[in-house]
Design an enzyme around this catalytic site. Structure first.
Site, PDB file in Angstrom:
ATOM      1  N   TYR A   1      25.225  52.496  29.838  1.00  9.13           N
ATOM      2  CA  TYR A   1      26.331  52.103  28.967  1.00  9.13           C
ATOM      3  C   TYR A   1      26.003  52.301  27.483  1.00  9.13           C
ATOM      4  O   TYR A   1      26.738  51.852  26.620  1.00  9.13           O
ATOM      5  CB  TYR A   1      26.710  50.644  29.217  1.00  9.13           C
ATOM      6  CG  TYR A   1      27.223  50.386  30.612  1.00  9.13           C
ATOM      7  CD1 TYR A   1      28.487  50.814  31.001  1.00  9.13           C
ATOM      8  CD2 TYR A   1      26.444  49.721  31.558  1.00  9.13           C
ATOM      9  CE1 TYR A   1      28.961  50.595  32.283  1.00  9.13           C
ATOM     10  CE2 TYR A   1      26.915  49.491  32.846  1.00  9.13           C
ATOM     11  CZ  TYR A   1      28.171  49.920  33.200  1.00  9.13           C
ATOM     12  OH  TYR A   1      28.641  49.703  34.470  1.00  9.13           O
TER      13      TYR A   1
ATOM     14  N   ASP B   1      20.450  44.170  39.351  1.00  6.58           N
ATOM     15  CA  ASP B   1      19.644  45.109  40.137  1.00  6.58           C
ATOM     16  C   ASP B   1      18.232  45.258  39.594  1.00  6.58           C
ATOM     17  O   ASP B   1      17.276  45.388  40.357  1.00  6.58           O
ATOM     18  CB  ASP B   1      20.321  46.483  40.161  1.00  6.58           C
ATOM     19  CG  ASP B   1      21.661  46.444  40.858  1.00  6.58           C
ATOM     20  OD1 ASP B   1      21.686  46.295  42.085  1.00  6.58           O
ATOM     21  OD2 ASP B   1      22.695  46.550  40.168  1.00  6.58           O
TER      22      ASP B   1
ATOM     23  N   HIS C   1      21.847  58.599  33.388  1.00  4.71           N
ATOM     24  CA  HIS C   1      23.050  58.232  34.141  1.00  4.71           C
ATOM     25  C   HIS C   1      24.068  57.586  33.214  1.00  4.71           C
ATOM     26  O   HIS C   1      23.735  57.031  32.167  1.00  4.71           O
ATOM     27  CB  HIS C   1      22.727  57.302  35.313  1.00  4.71           C
ATOM     28  CG  HIS C   1      22.335  55.913  34.925  1.00  4.71           C
ATOM     29  ND1 HIS C   1      23.153  54.816  35.123  1.00  4.71           N
ATOM     30  CD2 HIS C   1      21.218  55.416  34.352  1.00  4.71           C
ATOM     31  CE1 HIS C   1      22.546  53.724  34.703  1.00  4.71           C
ATOM     32  NE2 HIS C   1      21.369  54.062  34.233  1.00  4.71           N
TER      33      HIS C   1
ATOM     34  N   TYR D   1      35.765  47.576  33.566  1.00  3.93           N
ATOM     35  CA  TYR D   1      35.347  46.245  33.146  1.00  3.93           C
ATOM     36  C   TYR D   1      34.249  46.300  32.084  1.00  3.93           C
ATOM     37  O   TYR D   1      34.000  45.329  31.382  1.00  3.93           O
ATOM     38  CB  TYR D   1      34.916  45.402  34.349  1.00  3.93           C
ATOM     39  CG  TYR D   1      33.448  45.471  34.704  1.00  3.93           C
ATOM     40  CD1 TYR D   1      32.593  44.413  34.397  1.00  3.93           C
ATOM     41  CD2 TYR D   1      32.921  46.573  35.359  1.00  3.93           C
ATOM     42  CE1 TYR D   1      31.249  44.473  34.721  1.00  3.93           C
ATOM     43  CE2 TYR D   1      31.585  46.628  35.689  1.00  3.93           C
ATOM     44  CZ  TYR D   1      30.750  45.578  35.369  1.00  3.93           C
ATOM     45  OH  TYR D   1      29.415  45.634  35.691  1.00  3.93           O
ATOM     46  N   ARG D   2      33.569  47.440  31.954  1.00  5.56           N
ATOM     47  CA  ARG D   2      32.644  47.706  30.855  1.00  5.56           C
ATOM     48  C   ARG D   2      32.433  49.207  30.815  1.00  5.56           C
ATOM     49  O   ARG D   2      32.716  49.896  31.783  1.00  5.56           O
ATOM     50  CB  ARG D   2      31.327  46.925  31.008  1.00  5.56           C
ATOM     51  CG  ARG D   2      30.407  47.393  32.099  1.00  5.56           C
ATOM     52  CD  ARG D   2      29.444  46.328  32.582  1.00  5.56           C
ATOM     53  NE  ARG D   2      28.297  46.109  31.724  1.00  5.56           N
ATOM     54  CZ  ARG D   2      27.121  45.640  32.186  1.00  5.56           C
ATOM     55  NH1 ARG D   2      26.973  45.377  33.478  1.00  5.56           N
ATOM     56  NH2 ARG D   2      26.118  45.423  31.382  1.00  5.56           N
TER      57      ARG D   2
END
Length: 608
Positions: free
Chosen positions: A147, A209, A453, A534-535
């Protein structure tokens, strides 16, 4: 730092470094680091750099401003970003840029980093930023990978690294199962502290995670974990916040001097203001209360596999009532086989035939299923990882219901954990769902050389039709851009997150271009069908904010009013979550469509 030095430095450990790994995970982390660097071909560009000066201030004044900051905070706690950009890896990541950048690495880059040691230091930094009109960008620990990591949205911002010196666990209360933490406390750190105090068998910390992220950082970004306490924002209780003009407030019961219920009751009296400090740029959180989960008296993980893609819809229809009634108790995962194969940590070249050797040719279903058939779990398309909690007789009652319901899907198979090797992914999910932080996730980044990623994260109801729509949407757009498709559903109480990880080679311009275009198309198409993120990553924040456009973008306009009232000089994390202050608005800073540059055309004058 040379590539060789970067690859061979020892993994930091707790308690020697606040950002370190627990000793019980050191061997796993060391092995993971080795595999990361074994697959890295991106060179360290060993050249000196001038610090990037943010727009709105000349270089001479910026250097004077940094001298002023050193006088206030201490010279050793202000670091200029004038050295080569070193990407590192999860446990040794940069705080100057995004280690997994989807754009040029010089786009989202900090000019300097400052390390406050107290809330009072944070106040001083905020007042300094208003004095000199320098944008600042706070991070807790900077591990929001996928992100944007630690990168600032506005190029040349001064990063405030809260975690390095503000990493105290201020309180753990074993009677009401609460804690009070600073930004540098990781899930690993809190878990280890529970162990030191003999409390690990008494209470659990819900962990995502990977456990290396900040508890505060993850919570205010509304991240999730995998026990019944998996909604981290719902489990927080009270904040201490430095506002963009330098004032300190405490929310909830923390606003009461001498409060004895700060961490126990989140609301206090009057309007509930905590929400404006999550996923925003309205303040800097320096302390947070958090609730912890009581040990439920036993737990048992389980795993089921399902053979066909078409099983997704009927499976969701089974999951929904079980989840809402809390027969399925935790935030569980339903993973697609392609991601399961990638999570073994092997490169894509281990599985494809010569016909699909190009990274622009997706791996075929036949190749994936052939690889799955060779694993201890066996061939499948979907795998459900869950956990049951409570004493044995309670667990057996719930597990019998789950087993009967899941076996309504033809070909359903329950996996016997005793048949699995100890490094199988199942055991990582077992740890995490029992409140034990692990270090297994992100192995799928090894799928590509220099693996980075970026995530697509829409939310939907737990319904078969919705799951199918989102799955097909993602699959079709991935096929359009010739990218391997890694979907996983995280099932909450009444909603589910589809998390699609796009893995790309950070040193391949074409792969990055296709990955970003794929993600942008998925965001737009999902929004057209009623599904919102949501983000999201820094590069997509303006686009995602624009999808929440009800009533001519009334929510965005409301956020702008709050921003201008709380941060009149627009110094705090401008652009974060698509919220721009008045000195930036209307000057081309928003990144939507095909725009590749993060900077706009100047900054407005001082407001106050």
């Amino acid at each position: 730092m040379s590539f060789e030095t970067e690859a061979t430095t020892p993994v930091p450990i707790l308690p020697e470094a606040h950002s370190g790994i627990p000793s019980y995970l050191l061997a796993k982390a060391t092995k993971t680091k080795q595999t990361v660097f074994d697959g890295r071909t991106k060179p360290v560009r060993d050249r000196q750099r001038l610090p990037v000066v943010p727009q709105g201030i000349c270089r001479e004044d910026f250097l004077k401003a940094l001298d002023d900051l050193r006088q206030q905070i201490g010279g050793e706690y202000v670091s200029v970003n004038d050295r080569p950009l070193v990407d590192g890896w999860y446990m040794e990541h940069p705080n100057t840029h995004d280690m997994m950048t989807i754009l040029d690495e010089e786009e989202f880059v900090a000019s300097a980093v400052v390390y406050p040691g107290s809330t009072e230091d944070v106040q001083s930094i905020v007042r300094w930023a208003n004095k000199w009109l320098v944008p600042i960008f706070p991070i807790s620990m900077g591990r929001n990978l996928g992100y944007g990591g630690a990168a600032p949205r506005v190029r040349g911002s001064v990063t405030i690294d809260l975690g390095r010196r503000m990493n105290a666990i201020l309180d753990i209360n074993p009677e009401d199962y609460t804690c009070l933490v600073e930004p540098g406390v990781s899930f690993y750190g809190l878990y280890e502290e529970l162990g030191k105090r003999g409390l690990q068998e008494h209470m659990w910390v819900d962990t995502p995670d990977l456990g290396g992220g900040s508890i505060i950082g993850n919570t205010v970004d509304r991240g999730v974990g995998y026990t019944p306490y998996g909604d981290h924002w719902a489990c927080h209780s009270g904040l201490e916040v430095v506002l963009p003009t330098g004032e300190i407030i405490r929310t909830g019961m923390g606003a009461l001097p001498g409060s004895n219920t700060w961490q126990a009751f989140p609301y206090g009296f009057g309007p509930y203001s905590d929400g404006i400090f999550s996923q925003s740029n309205f303040g800097i959180v320096t302390k947070m209360g958090m609730t912890l989960m009581p040990n439920p008296g036993g737990h048992e993980s389980f795993m089921y596999t399902f053979q066909n893609e078409e099983d997704l819809a009927p499976l969701m229809e089974i999951i929904r009532p079980l989840r809402i009634s809390q027969i399925l108790e935790n935030v569980a995962q339903l993973r697609h086989v392609t991601q399961a194969i990638a999570a073994r940590g092997l490169p894509r070249t281990s599985f494809y035939s010569s016909s699909s050797s190009s990274p622009s040719v997706p791996i075929t279903p036949e190749e994936i299923h052939a690889a799955a058939a060779k694993t201890p779990v066996g061939d499948h398309t979907w795998a459900y990882y869950g956990m049951s909690y409570g004493p044995p007789h309670i667990r057996s009652y719930k597990l019998a219901i789950i087993d009967a319901e899941f076996h309504k899907i033809p070909g359903c198979k329950k996996i016997d954990p005793s048949t699995l090797p100890e490094d199988e992914y199942f055991f990582s999910r077992d740890n995490i769902a029992a409140g034990v932080p692990d270090f297994h996730e992100l192995r799928w980044c090894n799928w590509r050389p220099n693996g980075g990623h970026i995530a697509f994260s829409p939310v939907s109801p737990i319904r078969g039709a919705d799951a199918t729509k989102l799955f097909q949407l993602g699959k079709e757009i991935h096929e359009r851009y010739k990218i391997d498709f890694f979907p996983a559903f995280c099932v909450g109480l009444r909603e589910m997150h589809l998390i699609v990880e796009i893995v790309f080679d950070r040193d391949d311009a074409d792969e990055k271009k296709r990955a970003l275009a794929c993600l942008r198309d998925m965001v737009d198409e999902a929004a057209k069908q009623g599904y919102g993120e949501y983000r999201t990553h820094l590069v997509l924040m303006d686009q995602v904010a624009g999808t929440y456009g009800f009533n001519d973008g009334a929510l965005g306009k409301f956020n702008e009013k709050l921003k201008d009232a709380l941060d009149p000089n627009s110094i705090l994390a401008p652009g974060r979550c698509g919220i721009w202050g008045q000195r930036y608005r209307g000057r081309g800073w928003e990144m939507t469509g095909d725009r590749k540059k993060s900077e706009g055309d100047g900054v407005g004058p001082r407001v106050v």
